[in-house]
Scaffold this active site. Structure first.
Site, mmCIF file in Angstrom:
data_model
loop_
_atom_site.group_PDB
_atom_site.id
_atom_site.type_symbol
_atom_site.label_atom_id
_atom_site.label_comp_id
_atom_site.label_asym_id
_atom_site.label_seq_id
_atom_site.Cartn_x
_atom_site.Cartn_y
_atom_site.Cartn_z
ATOM 1 N N LYS A 113 0.834 -1.204 0.000
ATOM 2 C CA LYS A 113 0.000 0.000 0.000
ATOM 3 C C LYS A 113 0.871 1.258 0.000
ATOM 4 O O LYS A 113 1.944 1.286 0.632
ATOM 5 C CB LYS A 113 -0.902 -0.044 1.232
ATOM 6 C CG LYS A 113 -2.028 0.969 1.301
ATOM 7 C CD LYS A 113 -2.890 0.657 2.535
ATOM 8 C CE LYS A 113 -4.019 1.624 2.750
ATOM 9 N NZ LYS A 113 -4.831 1.261 3.938
ATOM 10 N N SER A 194 -9.680 1.021 3.339
ATOM 11 C CA SER A 194 -8.881 1.890 2.493
ATOM 12 C C SER A 194 -7.789 1.167 1.701
ATOM 13 O O SER A 194 -7.166 1.747 0.823
ATOM 14 C CB SER A 194 -8.213 2.975 3.356
ATOM 15 O OG SER A 194 -7.285 2.404 4.265
ATOM 16 N N SER A 218 -9.925 -1.478 7.045
ATOM 17 C CA SER A 218 -9.198 -1.212 5.810
ATOM 18 C C SER A 218 -8.472 -2.412 5.214
ATOM 19 O O SER A 218 -8.015 -2.349 4.074
ATOM 20 C CB SER A 218 -8.202 -0.071 6.017
ATOM 21 O OG SER A 218 -8.886 1.134 6.247
#
Length: 557
Positions: A113, A194, A218
């Protein structure tokens, strides 16, 4: 061009072992052996091929980068790829040729990420131009551990900007740098967030696996929405050093993968400190809570027999039945018989003892939680001040607000900064008396009032709940969650768009998952249970995404 509703013309189902199918695609020009289909390939599949000389890590990088290039213009799952990936792969191939490998991740391409810092030619921006060009003092602990284990960090995955801690009106998977991530199971699919990019990357094989972060939902939500396994570790099991923060009391880092075994391999690598076999990271004092001397071999817990004699509870009062989630509830209820057949004892109505108190607690939603807000004000300033190069000279939240309001690509005011303004206006500060009073309340409602209360009251080993309902309860006291695929919404599901009309929030073939709760640092137990359920059900392979890259290993060799 990518494939729509892929037809596996050249794919072959070779065998079934441990409940998971091994699918091949073409043969190797190096030795004539079958090549794994990258949509399904596991880390073990890739290691077998690397060890046999069927392909190299350079071949893998070429194939995965080509797959990214093929679909990224539509799905926007990857913000940038690593320009040194081929060089790193060649070096790891040379180590293998010399008879040396570093473990299960040696030569395996992983996407992380875009909030997990790496000291290399890639950026780490949380999807914002505010951090573009910023240089950290070192790799984050998690990235350093992946590199030391031989993983090739092939790129940075897109995400919900600032890990979904900026706006009250943005969308899952949107960033100013990376655009709008979309899921691969339905056109314009909301990928959840997320860790939106990591979810999509893993779901269609743009890398062998991905690593994301979670404050509240997330990892678990995008894993569930992309038919993946995911582990949200206990807060403190994985170091947050040089990970763009939201909250030191809730942030954690974990894997999103196509199989539970792969998630277990990655968790064993990224847990603890950078020093081999050490648990406590001097850069993150939350790791001092790790209760064991060495990091467990989580993959050793992966067996089809893992649920025998397990005592599993269902907190019915924590489950919400709505007009749209009927398929999830039906599938969840049907799973109870599977658990029983696998040797588990099910305790239904193992309810949270103080759910009413939790629901009235002001910190139950992380975007309005005063502890999280106070953490963010303090932690984001610390992150900016850690940078050795900081092109925009941002050193605190107010300066970040000013930048975002005035730099047009940040899409303000269309996407507001309401969450930041709420944090900035708090009348508590991290470390003051009001902060600690709120923190103690938060720990109670996230443990004794809910998860721990049910585990202790009913003498349970774990709890199960639909994954769409699991994140919030576990977030506020740092409890672990493991999710596995449970099913898909039927083809007759009505298509529902978000308020912007830019994403489909619910529609046909949308995946959903089942979550396991346990005590803090009980990941080994949860992995054992999840592996057994996965082996018995294999729901992931029941339905393919609608969009899949055509490029395979055979095309780059």
């Amino acid at each position: 061009m990518f494939a729509i509703k892929l037809s596996l013309v050249f794919s072959t189902l070779l065998s079934v072992g441990s409940g998971l199918a091994y699918v091949t695609y073409g043969t190797s020009p190096k030795n004539g052996q079958a090549l794994p289909d990258l949509l399904y390939a596991t880390i073990d599949d890739l290691q077998s091929g690397l060890a046999a000389g069927t392909f190299t890590s350079v071949d893998l990088v070429k194939a995965y980068v080509a797959r990214i290039d093929e679909v990224n213009p539509v799905l926007h799952a990857v913000i940038e790829t690593n320009p040194d990936a081929l060089v790193i792969a060649a070096s790891l191939d040379a180590e293998r040729a010399d008879g040396s490998t570093r473990g299960k991740l040696h030569g395996i391409p992983i996407c992380i990420k875009d909030n997990i810092a790496t000291l290399d030619k890639m950026n780490n921006t949380a999807g914002s131009f505010a951090l573009l060009g910023a240089i950290p003092p070192s790799d984050s602990t998690v990235a350093a551990k992946l590199k030391a284990a031989g993983a090739i960090i092939i790129g940075k995955c897109n995400l919900s900007q600032w890990a979904n801690y900026r706006s009250s009106n943005s969308t899952n998977g949107w960033t100013s740098r990376g655009g709008q991530t979309m899921g691969a199971y339905y056109p314009m699919q909301d990928p959840s967030g997320s860790s939106s990019g990591p979810g999509v990357v893993s779901s269609i094989g743009l890398a062998a696996a991905a690593v994301g972060t979670e404050t509240s939902g997330s990892i678990i939500s995008p894993s569930s929405r992309n038919s993946l396994t995911g582990i949200k570790p206990s807060v403190g099991l994985t170091s947050r050093y040089l990970v763009v923060p939201i909250s030191q009391t809730q942030d954690t880092i974990g894997p999103l993968t196509r199989t539970m075994m792969d998630a277990a391999y990655i968790l064993s690598v990224i847990a603890g400190a950078f020093v081999s076999d050490a648990c406590e990271d001097s850069h993150d004092n939350y790791t001092s809570a790790i209760p064991f001397e060495t990091i467990p071999d989580y993959a050793a817990e992966c067996t089809s027999e893992g649920l025998k004699n397990a005592k599993i509870g269902i907190p019915r009062n924590a489950m919400t039945v709505s007009s749209t989630n009927g398929p999830e509830i039906t599938a969840f209820n049907a799973s109870i018989d599977i658990f029983k057949k696998l040797g588990a004892t099910i305790v239904d109505n193992a309810n949270f003892p103080d759910l009413a108190g939790y629901k009235n607690f002001t910190g139950a939603g992380y975007t309005t939680d005063p502890v999280v807000g106070a953490d963010f004000v303090y932690d984001v300033a610390n992150y900016f001040n850690e940078m050795t190069t900081n092109p925009n000279n941002i050193v605190n939240l107010q300066q970040l607000i000013n930048f975002t309001e005035t730099y047009a690509p940040e899409d303000y005011p269309d996407r507001n900064i309401a969450t930041w303004l709420g944090a900035a206006s708090l009348n508590i500060t991290m470390g003051d008396a009001d902060y600690y009073a709120a923190l103690l309340q938060q720990y109670y409602y996230g443990s004794n009032a809910t998860i721990l209360g049910a585990l202790e009251t009913y003498d349970l080993d774990a709890l199960i709940i639909p994954s769409s309902m699991s994140p919030g309860y576990a977030a506020i006291a740092g409890y672990p969650i493991v999710t596995v695929p449970l099913g898909y919404y039927p083809a007759t599901t009505n298509v529902t768009y978000n308020s912007r009309g830019t994403l489909v929030e619910l529609g046909p073939n949308f995946p959903f998952g089942l979550s396991f709760y346990g005590r803090r640092f009980s990941e080994a137990t949860l992995v054992k249970y999840a592996c057994a359920f996965e082996a018995a059900t294999n729901y992931r392979q029941l339905r393919d995404p609608y969009i899949i890259p055509n490029i395979q290993l055979v095309d780059v060799m």
